[in-house]
Design a protein around this motif. Sequence first.
Motif, mmCIF file in Angstrom:
data_model
loop_
_atom_site.group_PDB
_atom_site.id
_atom_site.type_symbol
_atom_site.label_atom_id
_atom_site.label_comp_id
_atom_site.label_asym_id
_atom_site.label_seq_id
_atom_site.Cartn_x
_atom_site.Cartn_y
_atom_site.Cartn_z
ATOM 1 N N GLU A 133 1.738 -7.318 4.236
ATOM 2 C CA GLU A 133 1.442 -8.004 5.489
ATOM 3 C C GLU A 133 2.110 -7.138 6.688
ATOM 4 O O GLU A 133 1.924 -7.604 7.910
ATOM 5 N N LYS B 277 -1.740 9.206 11.448
ATOM 6 C CA LYS B 277 -2.759 8.097 10.852
ATOM 7 C C LYS B 277 -2.274 8.151 9.422
ATOM 8 O O LYS B 277 -2.067 9.086 8.615
ATOM 9 N N ARG C 231 0.564 0.224 11.638
ATOM 10 C CA ARG C 231 -0.587 1.134 11.997
ATOM 11 C C ARG C 231 -0.621 1.360 13.547
ATOM 12 O O ARG C 231 -0.822 2.211 13.902
ATOM 13 N N LYS C 232 -0.852 -0.004 14.203
ATOM 14 C CA LYS C 232 -0.959 -0.100 15.442
ATOM 15 C C LYS C 232 0.310 0.652 16.213
ATOM 16 O O LYS C 232 0.039 1.481 17.158
ATOM 17 N N GLU C 233 1.699 0.285 15.726
ATOM 18 C CA GLU C 233 2.689 0.738 16.189
ATOM 19 C C GLU C 233 2.861 2.317 16.268
ATOM 20 O O GLU C 233 3.025 2.991 17.322
ATOM 21 N N TYR D 31 0.703 -1.185 -0.120
ATOM 22 C CA TYR D 31 0.028 0.023 0.030
ATOM 23 C C TYR D 31 0.772 1.228 0.122
ATOM 24 O O TYR D 31 1.958 1.324 0.569
ATOM 25 N N LEU E 272 1.084 -3.792 7.324
ATOM 26 C CA LEU E 272 0.335 -2.775 7.492
ATOM 27 C C LEU E 272 -0.475 -2.724 8.789
ATOM 28 O O LEU E 272 -0.291 -1.471 9.253
ATOM 29 N N GLU E 273 -1.094 -3.631 9.094
ATOM 30 C CA GLU E 273 -1.791 -3.627 10.476
ATOM 31 C C GLU E 273 -0.939 -3.355 11.547
ATOM 32 O O GLU E 273 -1.149 -2.626 12.493
ATOM 33 N N ALA E 274 0.129 -4.131 11.645
ATOM 34 C CA ALA E 274 1.111 -4.047 12.797
ATOM 35 C C ALA E 274 1.757 -2.656 13.018
ATOM 36 O O ALA E 274 1.842 -1.985 14.060
ATOM 37 N N GLU F 215 -3.813 0.886 -2.744
ATOM 38 C CA GLU F 215 -3.443 -0.576 -3.124
ATOM 39 C C GLU F 215 -2.418 -0.554 -4.343
ATOM 40 O O GLU F 215 -2.942 -0.201 -5.448
#
Length: 218
Positions: free
Chosen positions: A185, A203, A191-193, A142, A187-189, A209
């Motif tokens: 793979e 943010k 974002r949280k960090e 992304y 992205l989500e981790a 994509e």
Amino acid sequence: MDKNKEKETSCRVLLEGGQGEYVEKKSRFIATLRKCESEEEALGFLEEMKKKYWDARHNCYAFVIGARGELTRCSDDGEPSGTAGRPMLEVLTGEGIRNVAVVVTRYFGGVLLGTGGLVRAYTQAVKEGLRNCVTGRMRHGYEMTVEADYGDVGKLLYLLGNAGIEPLSADYGEKAALRLNVPAEALEALRKEMADATSGRAKPEGLKEIYYIDKETG
């Protein structure tokens, strides 16, 4: 996007071709590699090498085309069956490189090498050529922009460095804006960090994509 498609599009590709040479008992094996995205391109490259090395005894070739390596071909060009093209192809597939063609030109040195010697020589020639190429990895991921207060930039750069992500660009106006390519793979981790490190102030915006290529080093 499903995980199977992600795996299909995460592959090594040739960014810049190169050339290498291996000598065995006075026979010269010159490997030339080039990025080719179709069989037509690969065969055109072969013809170009045949014209360049018109006085050579053999111009053997191998190529792998497609993100999944759907199309492969190889040729011994007069060498004993299985001693040239197949070993050359196995180097390419073993390295996981796609959209690549290699031609190994042999100038005979007057001494027969035997089948084992030929396999070793053609294999080593391709490996020498690859050492002089530039490769990258095509990834599913992304593109995004992360806006942050100046006090948070150092934290974000630290997180990105740990994740092996280098900003594509950085704009410094009222706030800092970092433009990034992030593997799917991760992205989500990430974002949280980022949210945890900046108390939710940083943010990602404009999530898009894409498929992109990371240059490999070392």
